[in-house]
Scaffold this motif. Structure first.
Motif, PDB file in Angstrom:
ATOM      1  N   VAL A   1      35.318  38.681  44.834  1.00 25.97           N
ATOM      2  CA  VAL A   1      36.218  37.779  44.120  1.00 25.97           C
ATOM      3  C   VAL A   1      37.402  37.512  45.044  1.00 25.97           C
ATOM      4  O   VAL A   1      38.250  38.370  45.249  1.00 25.97           O
ATOM      5  N   ASP A   2      37.402  36.339  45.645  1.00 26.92           N
ATOM      6  CA  ASP A   2      38.405  35.942  46.637  1.00 26.92           C
ATOM      7  C   ASP A   2      39.539  35.210  45.914  1.00 26.92           C
ATOM      8  O   ASP A   2      39.447  34.007  45.642  1.00 26.92           O
ATOM      9  N   ILE A   3      40.593  35.953  45.598  1.00 28.67           N
ATOM     10  CA  ILE A   3      41.706  35.384  44.831  1.00 28.67           C
ATOM     11  C   ILE A   3      42.403  34.243  45.582  1.00 28.67           C
ATOM     12  O   ILE A   3      42.620  33.178  45.006  1.00 28.67           O
ATOM     13  N   PRO A   4      42.744  34.391  46.878  1.00 30.92           N
ATOM     14  CA  PRO A   4      43.415  33.267  47.551  1.00 30.92           C
ATOM     15  C   PRO A   4      42.592  31.973  47.577  1.00 30.92           C
ATOM     16  O   PRO A   4      43.138  30.887  47.416  1.00 30.92           O
ATOM     17  N   ALA A   5      41.277  32.093  47.752  1.00 30.48           N
ATOM     18  CA  ALA A   5      40.416  30.907  47.807  1.00 30.48           C
ATOM     19  C   ALA A   5      39.948  30.472  46.419  1.00 30.48           C
ATOM     20  O   ALA A   5      39.295  29.434  46.291  1.00 30.48           O
ATOM     21  N   ARG A   6      40.254  31.259  45.398  1.00 32.00           N
ATOM     22  CA  ARG A   6      39.850  30.983  44.029  1.00 32.00           C
ATOM     23  C   ARG A   6      38.339  30.730  43.930  1.00 32.00           C
ATOM     24  O   ARG A   6      37.886  29.732  43.359  1.00 32.00           O
ATOM     25  N   CYS A   7      37.583  31.660  44.499  1.00 32.14           N
ATOM     26  CA  CYS A   7      36.135  31.556  44.426  1.00 32.14           C
ATOM     27  C   CYS A   7      35.522  32.958  44.358  1.00 32.14           C
ATOM     28  O   CYS A   7      36.189  33.955  44.634  1.00 32.14           O
ATOM     29  N   VAL A   8      34.267  32.985  43.978  1.00 29.68           N
ATOM     30  CA  VAL A   8      33.506  34.230  43.991  1.00 29.68           C
ATOM     31  C   VAL A   8      32.354  34.035  44.965  1.00 29.68           C
ATOM     32  O   VAL A   8      31.570  33.096  44.828  1.00 29.68           O
ATOM     33  N   GLU A   9      32.297  34.902  45.957  1.00 25.88           N
ATOM     34  CA  GLU A   9      31.168  34.900  46.889  1.00 25.88           C
ATOM     35  C   GLU A   9      30.119  35.840  46.306  1.00 25.88           C
ATOM     36  O   GLU A   9      30.400  37.008  46.041  1.00 25.88           O
ATOM     37  N   VAL A  10      28.926  35.320  46.097  1.00 28.72           N
ATOM     38  CA  VAL A  10      27.836  36.093  45.507  1.00 28.72           C
ATOM     39  C   VAL A  10      26.824  36.408  46.606  1.00 28.72           C
ATOM     40  O   VAL A  10      26.247  35.498  47.209  1.00 28.72           O
TER      41      VAL A  10
ATOM     42  N   GLY B   1      31.673  27.212  36.937  1.00 27.62           N
ATOM     43  CA  GLY B   1      30.348  27.463  36.367  1.00 27.62           C
ATOM     44  C   GLY B   1      30.191  28.889  35.874  1.00 27.62           C
ATOM     45  O   GLY B   1      31.136  29.667  35.819  1.00 27.62           O
ATOM     46  N   ARG B   2      28.960  29.202  35.519  1.00 33.56           N
ATOM     47  CA  ARG B   2      28.625  30.523  34.989  1.00 33.56           C
ATOM     48  C   ARG B   2      28.240  31.471  36.123  1.00 33.56           C
ATOM     49  O   ARG B   2      27.518  31.098  37.026  1.00 33.56           O
ATOM     50  N   LEU B   3      28.714  32.689  35.992  1.00 33.97           N
ATOM     51  CA  LEU B   3      28.394  33.751  36.944  1.00 33.97           C
ATOM     52  C   LEU B   3      27.683  34.831  36.154  1.00 33.97           C
ATOM     53  O   LEU B   3      28.232  35.367  35.187  1.00 33.97           O
ATOM     54  N   THR B   4      26.436  35.128  36.524  1.00 31.06           N
ATOM     55  CA  THR B   4      25.649  36.110  35.790  1.00 31.06           C
ATOM     56  C   THR B   4      25.077  37.150  36.743  1.00 31.06           C
ATOM     57  O   THR B   4      24.617  36.814  37.829  1.00 31.06           O
ATOM     58  N   PRO B   5      25.094  38.422  36.343  1.00 34.97           N
ATOM     59  CA  PRO B   5      24.446  39.438  37.163  1.00 34.97           C
ATOM     60  C   PRO B   5      22.934  39.205  37.203  1.00 34.97           C
ATOM     61  O   PRO B   5      22.334  38.833  36.184  1.00 34.97           O
ATOM     62  N   ILE B   6      22.317  39.433  38.337  1.00 32.96           N
ATOM     63  CA  ILE B   6      20.870  39.270  38.462  1.00 32.96           C
ATOM     64  C   ILE B   6      20.146  40.147  37.451  1.00 32.96           C
ATOM     65  O   ILE B   6      19.170  39.727  36.833  1.00 32.96           O
ATOM     66  N   ALA B   7      20.628  41.367  37.270  1.00 30.98           N
ATOM     67  CA  ALA B   7      19.970  42.316  36.362  1.00 30.98           C
ATOM     68  C   ALA B   7      20.090  41.923  34.897  1.00 30.98           C
ATOM     69  O   ALA B   7      19.278  42.345  34.066  1.00 30.98           O
ATOM     70  N   PHE B   8      21.108  41.126  34.551  1.00 36.83           N
ATOM     71  CA  PHE B   8      21.347  40.733  33.166  1.00 36.83           C
ATOM     72  C   PHE B   8      21.759  39.262  33.117  1.00 36.83           C
ATOM     73  O   PHE B   8      22.924  38.934  32.900  1.00 36.83           O
ATOM     74  N   PRO B   9      20.808  38.348  33.304  1.00 34.83           N
ATOM     75  CA  PRO B   9      21.172  36.922  33.358  1.00 34.83           C
ATOM     76  C   PRO B   9      21.746  36.369  32.060  1.00 34.83           C
ATOM     77  O   PRO B   9      22.346  35.310  32.060  1.00 34.83           O
TER      78      PRO B   9
ATOM     79  N   LEU C   1      29.975  35.149  32.947  1.00 34.89           N
ATOM     80  CA  LEU C   1      31.415  34.970  33.112  1.00 34.89           C
ATOM     81  C   LEU C   1      31.663  33.526  33.499  1.00 34.89           C
ATOM     82  O   LEU C   1      30.843  32.905  34.169  1.00 34.89           O
ATOM     83  N   ASP C   2      32.823  33.013  33.135  1.00 34.71           N
ATOM     84  CA  ASP C   2      33.249  31.680  33.553  1.00 34.71           C
ATOM     85  C   ASP C   2      34.058  31.837  34.836  1.00 34.71           C
ATOM     86  O   ASP C   2      35.137  32.449  34.817  1.00 34.71           O
ATOM     87  N   VAL C   3      33.544  31.357  35.946  1.00 39.68           N
ATOM     88  CA  VAL C   3      34.191  31.545  37.245  1.00 39.68           C
ATOM     89  C   VAL C   3      35.594  30.960  37.247  1.00 39.68           C
ATOM     90  O   VAL C   3      36.567  31.628  37.624  1.00 39.68           O
ATOM     91  N   ALA C   4      35.757  29.714  36.860  1.00 39.31           N
ATOM     92  CA  ALA C   4      37.090  29.090  36.868  1.00 39.31           C
ATOM     93  C   ALA C   4      38.061  29.864  35.977  1.00 39.31           C
ATOM     94  O   ALA C   4      39.234  30.017  36.308  1.00 39.31           O
ATOM     95  N   GLY C   5      37.570  30.393  34.862  1.00 42.89           N
ATOM     96  CA  GLY C   5      38.404  31.143  33.947  1.00 42.89           C
ATOM     97  C   GLY C   5      38.975  32.410  34.558  1.00 42.89           C
ATOM     98  O   GLY C   5      40.061  32.864  34.188  1.00 42.89           O
TER      99      GLY C   5
END
Length: 193
Positions: free
Chosen positions: A146-155, A173-181, A185-189
Motif C-alpha cells: 500500500v503505497d501511500i504517497p502514490a495512492r495506489c496498491v501494488e499487488v 476498484g475492488r481489491l480482493t485476496p486471491i484466497a478469498f475473492p 476492499l475499495d482501493v480509492a476508499g
C-alpha cells in the motif's frame, strides 16, 4: 610516504543472527518496547515510524477484511512471521490460515500465510526492493504494498523462483485476496481521510 590502495574493499564475513538469537536478545532486554525492529535475512532492521494515516489504513484493512472472513482466516496485525531460520518480519498485516489455537503455540510460517500487506509512507523502496523479494523467496502467494504517497496498491502474485511473476498497480476498484475473492476492499476508499 604512505601508499594509496586502489583495491576495492573486501567484504568482511558477517555473523547472521537466527530468529532464536533475536528472541533471546529481546528477552535479555537488548531491545526495548520502543524499539521497532524486525529480523530480515539475519540482520536486525529498524522499522520506520508509523504516522497517523499509515495507522489508519493499517486499522482499516484488517477491520474490513476480517469482518468478512471471521472464523475462516486469522488477521495478524504487526506480529512476526517466521519465514526461515534467519527471517521474522513483522508486516503491517497478514491473513493467515485459520487455526483453532490462533498460533499461540508457534509463530506462523510461510506455509500459513495467505496474504501479507505492507503499508508504506516513507518505506516504499524498502518494501518494494527488500520485502517483496523476501516474501517471493518464501512463496507467500500474495503481497500487497500500500503505497501511500502514490495512492495506489501494488499487488504481487504468482511467486516463482524467488520473484513475483504478476504485479499490478491499482488506484481504484475492488481489491480482493486471491484466497478469498468474495472479501473486497475499495482501493480509492483506502486513501480517503
Amino acid at each position: 610516504m604512505a601508499a594509496v590502495m586502489n583495491n576495492p574493499p573486501v567484504p568482511a564475513p558477517h555473523y547472521k543472527l537466527t530468529v532464536d538469537d533475536y528472541y533471546r536478545m529481546g528477552e535479555a532486554g537488548i531491545f526495548g518496547l520502543e524499539d521497532r525492529v524486525e529480523l530480515i535475512e539475519g540482520e536486525v532492521i529498524e522499522m520506520s515510524p508509523i504516522g497517523c494515516f499509515h495507522a489508519g489504513v493499517g486499522s482499516e484493512i484488517p477491520a474490513r477484511l476480517m469482518n468478512q472472513l471471521l472464523g475462516r482466516a486469522i488477521g495478524w496485525v504487526q506480529y512476526p512471521i517466521r519465514l526461515s531460520r534467519y527471517s521474522a518480519p513483522q508486516p503491517d498485516f497478514a491473513l493467515l490460515r485459520f487455526r483453532a489455537d490462533f498460533y499461540k503455540t508457534a509463530l506462523p510460517t510461510a506455509a500459513d500465510v495467505l496474504l501479507v500487506v505492507e503499508i508504506a509512507d516513507t518505506s516504499v523502496r524498502t518494501d518494494r526492493e527488500i520485502k517483496a523479494p523476501l516474501y517471493a523467496r518464501h512463496a507467500i502467494p500474495e503481497y500487497w504494498l500500500v503505497d501511500i504517497p502514490a495512492r495506489c496498491v501494488e499487488v504481487y502474485a504468482q511467486p516463482e523462483d524467488g520473484v513475483y511473476r504478476q504485479i499490478q498497480k491499482l488506484t481504484a476498484g475492488r481489491l480482493t485476496p486471491i484466497a478469498f475473492p468474495e472479501a473486497a476492499l475499495d482501493v480509492a476508499g483506502l486513501f480517503q481521510a
